[in-house]
Design a protein around this motif. Structure first.
Motif, short mmCIF file in Angstrom:
data_model
loop_
_atom_site.label_atom_id
_atom_site.label_comp_id
_atom_site.label_asym_id
_atom_site.label_seq_id
_atom_site.Cartn_x
_atom_site.Cartn_y
_atom_site.Cartn_z
N GLN A 78 46.50 22.41 85.20
CA GLN A 78 45.04 22.26 85.10
C GLN A 78 44.39 23.56 84.64
OE1 GLN A 78 43.88 20.84 88.99
NE2 GLN A 78 44.36 18.71 88.52
N ARG A 79 44.84 24.68 85.19
CA ARG A 79 44.26 25.97 84.80
C ARG A 79 44.66 26.35 83.38
NH1 ARG A 79 44.44 29.58 90.45
NH2 ARG A 79 42.69 28.45 91.41
N PHE A 80 45.85 25.95 82.94
CA PHE A 80 46.25 26.18 81.55
C PHE A 80 45.37 25.37 80.61
CE2 PHE A 80 48.79 24.86 77.83
CZ PHE A 80 49.03 26.10 77.27
N GLY A 81 45.12 24.10 80.96
CA GLY A 81 44.25 23.25 80.14
C GLY A 81 42.85 23.81 80.04
N ALA A 82 42.39 24.44 81.11
CA ALA A 82 41.04 25.02 81.13
C ALA A 82 40.99 26.40 80.49
CB ALA A 82 40.54 25.10 82.57
N GLY A 83 42.14 26.95 80.09
CA GLY A 83 42.18 28.28 79.47
C GLY A 83 42.06 29.43 80.45
N ASP A 84 42.33 29.19 81.74
CA ASP A 84 42.21 30.22 82.78
C ASP A 84 43.57 30.91 82.97
OD1 ASP A 84 41.71 31.78 84.99
OD2 ASP A 84 41.28 30.10 86.35
N ILE A 85 43.83 31.96 82.20
CA ILE A 85 45.13 32.62 82.21
C ILE A 85 45.42 33.30 83.55
CG2 ILE A 85 46.62 34.30 81.06
CD1 ILE A 85 45.81 31.79 79.41
N GLU A 86 44.43 34.01 84.10
CA GLU A 86 44.63 34.66 85.39
C GLU A 86 44.86 33.63 86.48
OE1 GLU A 86 45.16 37.78 88.01
OE2 GLU A 86 45.12 37.74 85.82
N GLY A 87 44.17 32.49 86.38
CA GLY A 87 44.37 31.41 87.34
C GLY A 87 45.78 30.84 87.27
N VAL A 88 46.34 30.77 86.06
CA VAL A 88 47.72 30.32 85.88
C VAL A 88 48.67 31.24 86.64
CG1 VAL A 88 49.61 30.09 84.22
CG2 VAL A 88 47.36 29.14 83.68
N LYS A 89 48.52 32.54 86.44
CA LYS A 89 49.40 33.51 87.08
C LYS A 89 49.28 33.45 88.61
CE LYS A 89 49.42 36.79 83.20
NZ LYS A 89 50.88 36.79 82.97
N LYS A 90 48.05 33.33 89.08
CA LYS A 90 47.84 33.27 90.52
C LYS A 90 48.50 32.02 91.12
CE LYS A 90 43.88 34.61 92.15
NZ LYS A 90 42.45 34.67 92.55
N CYS A 220 54.59 35.19 83.52
CA CYS A 220 55.09 36.41 84.16
C CYS A 220 54.02 36.97 85.08
CB CYS A 220 55.48 37.44 83.11
SG CYS A 220 56.93 36.97 82.14
N ILE A 221 54.36 37.13 86.32
CA ILE A 221 53.36 37.57 87.30
C ILE A 221 53.61 39.01 87.72
CG2 ILE A 221 52.86 35.26 88.12
CD1 ILE A 221 54.77 35.67 90.40
#
Length: 452
Positions: A78-90, A220-221
């Protein structure tokens, strides 16, 4: 390589994503199928029955973990679809931390309680020891299995379905080599087959990790992501736990069916096991469609494109219907040849029971596909309660079938357990999907109106 499924032709995107998933699922099944083929041909029918008798336990334990880790990756998609890169990592770091804790707990509990579980399931005395040897090693290797499945799910969440396939191919080949080595060269028996499966899964997980570090910086986190965030935990657990219980509820139903089946002796268990492996292979495209729709719908839910979700679901159901009818016609004809892979010598009695199972269950492949599609669509959109209730419906159907089979001592009743569960649950989830989509459309409309 990432794949944004929020833009472009849904049919082309679904087709591009699903092919590697289908192949990956088939290679995943080859782990257990290689075990059963090699065990059945080189160790005998009783050893084959011992491995088969643990199948539902594996589904219960590993299904729970796979359900919960898949639920963790919905937020990532969902966060990838929304373009939220930091959210993806978190979400990646938080999900990994949760998976470590839950895997450790479940490994200890499952090994400790295995004698009781096998006894409750009426595991025949002549295969009890072998069954325990096999399933305990599988449970001890659970961290390896979850390691691979979590990383593969993260890759799929960002649209990469090819890389997990490549690593599974490597692991499947390794599994077959290790099966032969640990059974024929080092005569470990069924324990060797279990060890081969665990080692191969671990190798696949290491390959995934190396690939992510080198090729997927998005996943990568950093040090600050290795912590539990309250909001991430609530989101991931609210989706992951119902998904895990949905798998577990379904598994309990199949365990009841297995317990009823065990009354008929090791020959019938072996036939049911062999037929079940054939069914699992030919229905992997249906399971792959579910995985595909989870990613497709999660990404589009990230941008709230409900119309695009509906269109994708229609395409998926058409593909499901066409494939289900075609593969049923094929599997009826190839079954005698397939059974010979599992059992050497005279297969007459085993084939008779195997054909009964396939003829009854094959008619209901289409509603089985509906279960995969609607369950994953709902979960991808963030609605986990209805899929869990679908598991309850499956359980109820199998409970009834198991009691009937025991009461009338009917093998046909055992086979009808799966068929009835697929038909009724597929219908239930289809209705749930229509209800949820209307509710979601109305909610988004109200939010747009309030924002205006």
């Amino acid at each position: 390589m990432e794949l944004d499924m929020t833009k472009g032709s849904p049919l082309k995107l679904i087709g591009k994503f699903i092919i590697p998933v289908i192949l990956g699922n088939i290679f995943q099944q080859l782990y257990n199928m290689a075990d059963t083929i090699i065990v059945g041909r080189f160790l005998g029918v009783k050893a084959l029955a011992a491995v088969g008798a643990t199948g539902t336990i594996m589904f219960l334990i590993l299904g729970f973990m796979m359900g919960i880790t898949t639920g963790f990756t919905v937020l990532t998609a969902q966060r990838f679809g929304a373009g939220d890169i930091e959210g993806v990592k978190k979400s990646v770091g938080n999900g990994a931390m949760l998976a470590i804790v839950i895997t450790a707990i479940l490994t200890v509990v499952s090994v400790w309680g295995m004698d009781m579980i096998l006894s409750i399931m009426n595991t025949p005395d002549d295969i009890f020891v072998m069954s325990k040897q096999y399933i305990v090693i599988i449970c001890l290797g659970m961290p390896c299995t979850i390691f691979y499945n979590l990383l593969a799910s993260y890759l799929r969440a960002v649209g990469n379905s090819k890389s997990p396939l490549y690593f599974l191919i490597i692991a499947a080949v390794l599994n077959i080599v290790l099966d032969l080595f640990l059974i024929l060269v080092i005569p470990m028996g069924v324990a060797g087959a279990a060890a081969a499966t665990v080692i191969s899964q671990g190798v696949a997980g290491v390959c995934c990790l190396i690939y992510i570090i080198k090729k997927v910086p998005l996943l990568c986190i950093r040090k600050e992501h290795w912590k539990l965030d309250y909001h991430c935990c609530m989101n991931q657990l609210s989706i992951g736990i119902p998904m895990a219980f949905q798998f577990s509820i379904t598994a309990v139903g199949t365990m009841l069916i297995q317990a009823a089946l065990n009354m008929f002796g090791s020959t019938v268990v072996a036939a049911y096991t062999a037929a079940g492996k054939v069914e699992q292979i030919v229905t992997q495209p249906l399971a792959a469609m579910g995985i595909t729709m989870a990613t497709y719908c999660a990404q589009n839910r990230g941008v709230n494109d409900i119309g695009r979700i509906r269109k994708g679901v229609r395409i998926a159901n058409v593909m499901n219907a066409i494939y289900s009818v075609a593969v049923f016609a094929i599997v009826i004809n190839i079954l005698p040849h397939a059974i010979r892979l599992f059992v050497s010598g005279d297969i007459t009695q085993v084939l008779e029971y195997a054909e009964t199972y396939i003829k009854i269950c094959g008619i209901f492949f289409t509603p089985l596909g509906m279960i995969f599609i609607f369950r994953n669509v709902l979960q991808g959109c963030g609605f986990s309660f209805m899929p869990m209730m679908g598991g309850v419906v499956e359980l109820a159907c199998r409970v009834v079938a198991a009691f009937i089979a025991v009461h009338y001592y009917s093998y046909v009743g055992v086979c009808l357990g799966n068929a009835s569960a697929w038909l009724i649950t597929g219908t239930f989830l289809g209705v749930a999907y229509l209800f949820v989509m209307r509710k979601l459309t109305r909610r988004l409309g109200e939010e747009e109106t309030a924002a205006a």
